[in-house]
Design an enzyme around this catalytic site. Structure first.
Site, PDB file in Angstrom:
ATOM      1  CG  HIS B 124      -1.831   1.174   1.294  1.00 36.93           C
ATOM      2  ND1 HIS B 124      -1.946   1.982   2.399  1.00 36.93           N
ATOM      3  CD2 HIS B 124      -2.711   1.680   0.381  1.00 36.93           C
ATOM      4  CE1 HIS B 124      -2.854   2.933   2.169  1.00 36.93           C
ATOM      5  NE2 HIS B 124      -3.332   2.772   0.957  1.00 36.93           N
ATOM      6  CG  HIS B 148      -8.285   5.691  -1.342  1.00 38.02           C
ATOM      7  ND1 HIS B 148      -7.626   6.701  -0.678  1.00 38.02           N
ATOM      8  CD2 HIS B 148      -7.465   4.612  -1.278  1.00 38.02           C
ATOM      9  CE1 HIS B 148      -6.464   6.248  -0.218  1.00 38.02           C
ATOM     10  NE2 HIS B 148      -6.332   4.975  -0.572  1.00 38.02           N
ATOM     11  NE  ARG B 224     -15.892  13.676  28.823  1.00 36.47           N
ATOM     12  CZ  ARG B 224     -16.061  12.847  29.828  1.00 36.47           C
ATOM     13  NH1 ARG B 224     -16.694  11.696  29.668  1.00 36.47           N
ATOM     14  NH2 ARG B 224     -15.589  13.159  31.032  1.00 36.47           N
ATOM     15  CB  CYS B 275     -12.675  16.836  25.448  1.00 38.73           C
ATOM     16  SG  CYS B 275     -12.907  16.369  27.177  1.00 38.73           S
ATOM     17  CE1 TYR B 411     -15.483  18.597  30.989  1.00 39.40           C
ATOM     18  CE2 TYR B 411     -17.676  18.110  31.813  1.00 39.40           C
ATOM     19  CZ  TYR B 411     -16.567  17.747  31.067  1.00 39.40           C
ATOM     20  OH  TYR B 411     -16.555  16.548  30.415  1.00 39.40           O
TER      21      TYR B 411
END
Lengths: 559, 559
Positions: B124, B148, B224, B275, B411
């Site tokens: 490849h 491709h 997430r 995230c 958070y």
């Protein structure tokens, strides 16, 4: 009362080992006459010392307590002025200015009184900050330390009186116009300012004063002029031209200051202004850069009053949703004596339409001072000083940024890959608008000496971030960032973390590691988007020395 | 044509020293049959190798040229599907997934075809990235390397066919529901994803793929999840409840996905999602933190389509100038199997009313995938992923922030003064909304080995900043920041520096210093407000390991 108890304690402490100034002593030891309020001279002396000590205590104990105490001391409704004293000579501002901190006899003015404070300095419980007023006026200091604003303090001051200020000199302008010097009619400035360039005038606030007041007194507000200061002889003739587009239609209106005041709703915003070159001197130490060597106090904070730019634009015919308008240009009356170009800059249209952006005519409740743009300036909270055009004459909507030199070529922070002297494509970096998160120490001063037995140190400074991003925290380290100490923040009570245009003042008492001969103190701030300051200038260095926001480092010595 | 010449050159270079895989070789050496287009097998073989080499060249020469070349190769209008082959066995997704990169025989799927690529991998020309597809589908790879997508490639692939994918497994869900496992009906995921946690499922994109496509293919978009993935059995029954206030009046409307599509104008925004814990693994190496060990690719970029949140709020009765509304809450259908709480978060009202904030139903032109919130999610460009609630069921205006655990307790990036285990007041740090400026390498991988004679190295990665602040530059240093090399940026053509919601991809060829046994490469980005990244985590470290945006450092070895 806690406030008084504390002050008395400090009073003893501060004066314990020092001789009281000779002249002040003599005057204060006159027979015990009573004043109008029936207080003896001794009472008055104690009161004065207590009041001045309040200032020292404020520095030591934090603005928050200081502010509370101020309420007890300040006497806002009293007319603080003493009449002309025909028995004393008339003194010119020029003569007084020579009696600055470098002269054997230090003079100050307050309104029309001239005072020789030389012999009082030693007994001033507030320490030697008063020296910074020598050669100039006390007014901005009494704005910083408002506990002085009382009749009792003024009476004691009156005892140091040596003359009357020449009435001609009560105006702000220096007034010695010289046709060969375009800077000759620049206004008089306060001698406390630290001058980086006389012509054009560029000066910053003494760090020891800057963090003492949330709102910077006008005379101590840092000054960044690019050109000679323009004169407005007749206010009613100063005109603001607003040129707007609406789709393909163009129009213009002309307004004077009275029109603005009559036709639009007045708005007040507390906002910090910072020069994009603030802290350049440090960046230049890291690796040489070009530009004025601002040390770290080319930033100040004021309460600006004016009208909303958006209201004026809409009244002039702008459609707030017009997406052909991309920028709003400003031009000042200041003009390059060589090239004939006016100072100019622009901001994005979306920012121009934000409610915090003002065409301001007042600063801290007074008309703009001459150095700060009298009679009109743009105030663009959250944006670098260079876009907040002073002596405003023209506003123009456009599809392009301002063509001015300062928008197109200067005030862009290029990549550290380019060195001084390299030929850089200005388009490789955008015109600076919002600045990055910033903080710096005002106290202690670099090179301060601390007693070997001291286990802690008082620190204070400012912090700010662009775009209204409020400061979440400021922290101080004595071990290069291995551990951090929190600080107490003072912020504008009417602003939130998402729309914080004013600066943040911070202070703390920080423990010092033992057995060291030097300490390097480091501070850094975190803003609402959790951006922080880089450790060193390595990643942000740029040939023009702009936007240095690396960790501020101050070294102090132990003795 | 430059493109072809380059590819031919590379083809020789890449295959010069390598054995071509046995099976591919055998098949390619069949008699010289002609295809429908009259091309021989040899022609087709050369074309396949050239096409795959195009991918390698793309990595080496930069996306920009790659994209231009893609136009020559991609064959967008062709139906890329081969029918069921009754002569071959039916294979289940489960069986196929076992033939992943760790199995001796590596299988992939494309639509309903199953292929054994084991013997082709060695030949490849695009290198061994194809290994990452083993056990899963080729579709996301062909999205990355669109050259491709042509009938000729599909024909060659067809020669490797070993079976048909079980029709039951053509659906996305794993489908093996188990009443005792709330995660058992989570969807099937692509085996290329790097899994940090199975239950709930959390996985990031392989760095070697991430920077190869400006828009991340859905199946490779990092995932997430905080809770089990909720199932939507009947789309028409999924309801969105919008609860609003207008002054003191309250009201609610309920909409399904069709209502949204019919009643509101569709809008598309390209926006990166990151995230808040991205790059936590590095922060934890600096000093241990708590949380999922995201390495550095918990970020992806997609083209989101939906309706504007502001339009829906206004239609539901919200007055855009209502200053009693401070926040807008979101709730998802995902529910904590232990506590019964739904996932929830909120954003400031001013942000909710911004035109870029969407209630999205499509991602890259397809319906949202199950892992990314099917059928509805909030997309809040410029804000951290945690606020962009998936499987959206409820929107609510409020004077307060969301009461959810993830808004109130988690958070938040606390001060480095607090250590893991300390009892911290959550109010000491605000809920994260916008994140700080970020950049990281995707190429080279840490620990890569480079030839001792190499004088330069290809680097590539991503950059992004919160609040729509566009990336001005990304620079790379091989001497810890003493000197910097510029990189070429790829940015969303329809976004400006002042409203840049998409990420920036960057790449460059960087000169390497001579005579070193290791190199440490460093990258850092500068955003529109000239914020930059800190050198190390020293000033930003926090117990939860959030918002690590220190300079990304990759060490490579010389051999």
């Amino acid at each position: 009362m806690l406030g008084r108890a504390m002050i008395s304690g400090l009073l003893v402490g501060r004066n314990g080992g020092r001789p009281i100034g000779r002249r002040a002593l003599t005057r204060l030891q006159q027979p015990n006459e009573r004043d109008d309020h029936g207080r003896s001279r001794e009472d008055r002396r104690a009161a004065l010392l207590a009041v001045c000590a309040g200032g020292a205590a404020a520095a030591a104990l934090g603005i928050y307590m200081f502010r509370q105490r101020r309420i007890a001391f300040a006497d806002a409704n009293v007319v603080l002025e003493r009449p002309k004293r025909p028995d004393l000579p008339t003194l010119s501002r020029k003569e007084i200015s020579q009696h600055n901190r470098d002269h054997a006899r230090k003079w100050v003015t307050f309104k029309q009184g001239v005072y020789d404070i030389t012999d009082f300095i030693g007994s001033h419980p507030g320490g030697d900050k008063i020296l910074l007023a020598a050669g100039g006026s006390l007014e901005p200091f009494w704005s910083l330390y408002a506990q002085h604003k009382s009749t009792q303090v003024l009476e004691i001051l009156e005892e140091l009186r040596i003359g009357n200020l020449d009435e001609k000199d009560m105006q702000e302008t220096a007034g010695s116009a010289d046709a060969n010097d375009p800077y000759s009619s620049d206004p008089r400035r306060h001698p406390a300012l630290i001058v980086n360039s006389e012509k054009p005038y560029n000066a910053e606030t003494p760090p020891s004063l800057l963090a003492d007041s949330f709102v910077t007194p006008i005379e101590l507000f840092f000054v960044r002029n690019h050109l000679p200061v323009p004169q407005v002889a007749d206010l009613s003739k100063h005109q603001l031209r607003v040129e707007v587009q609406n789709g393909k239609k163009k129009g213009a209106v002309t307004l004077n200051v009275d029109d603005l005041k009559k036709k639009f709703k007045p708005t007040t915003v507390t906002s910090a202004v910072q020069c994009a070159g603030n802290r350049r001197a440090e960046m230049s130490k890291f690796k040489k850069v070009m530009g004025l060597s601002w040390r770290g106090t080319a930033i100040s904070n004021a309460k600006w009053t004016g009208v909303r730019l958006r209201d004026v634009l809409i009244a002039a015919g702008v459609d707030p949703n017009d997406d052909t308008i991309k920028h709003v240009h400003f031009e000042g009356a200041d003009i390059d004596p060589n090239g004939g170009n006016h100072y100019g800059a622009s901001i994005p249209f979306s920012k121009a339409m934000s409610p915090e952006v003002l065409i301001a005519y007042e600063m801290n409740g007074e008309p703009l001072s001459v150095d700060h743009g009298y009679p009109l300036r743009v105030v663009v909270p959250g944006v670098v000083g260079a876009r907040q055009v002073k002596w405003l004459t023209t506003i123009r909507t456009s599809e392009e940024e301002s063509p001015s030199h300062w928008q197109q070529k200067d005030y862009r922070a290029f990549s550290p890959a380019y060195n001084v002297g390299d030929n850089v494509d200005p388009a490789s970096a955008p015109a600076i608008q919002e600045g990055p998160v910033q903080s710096a120490f005002c106290v202690p001063a670099p090179g301060s000496i601390i007693d070997a037995k001291a286990t802690e140190i008082d620190v204070a400074g400012y912090a700010w971030s662009g775009g209204g991003r409020g400061i979440v925290r400021v922290e101080v380290s004595t071990d290069d960032g291995a551990t951090w100490h929190p600080t107490e923040l003072e912020q504008a009570p009417d602003q939130t973390l998402d729309n914080m245009w004013a600066w943040t003042l911070w202070r703390a008492k920080i423990p010092l590691p033992a057995n060291k001969r030097h300490h390097e103190l480091v501070c850094k701030a975190t803003d609402r988007s959790y951006n922080t300051q880089p450790e060193t200038p390595a990643g942000i260095w740029n040939m023009r020395g702009l936007l240095n926001n690396s960790w501020h480092r101050v070294t102090i010595d132990v003795k």
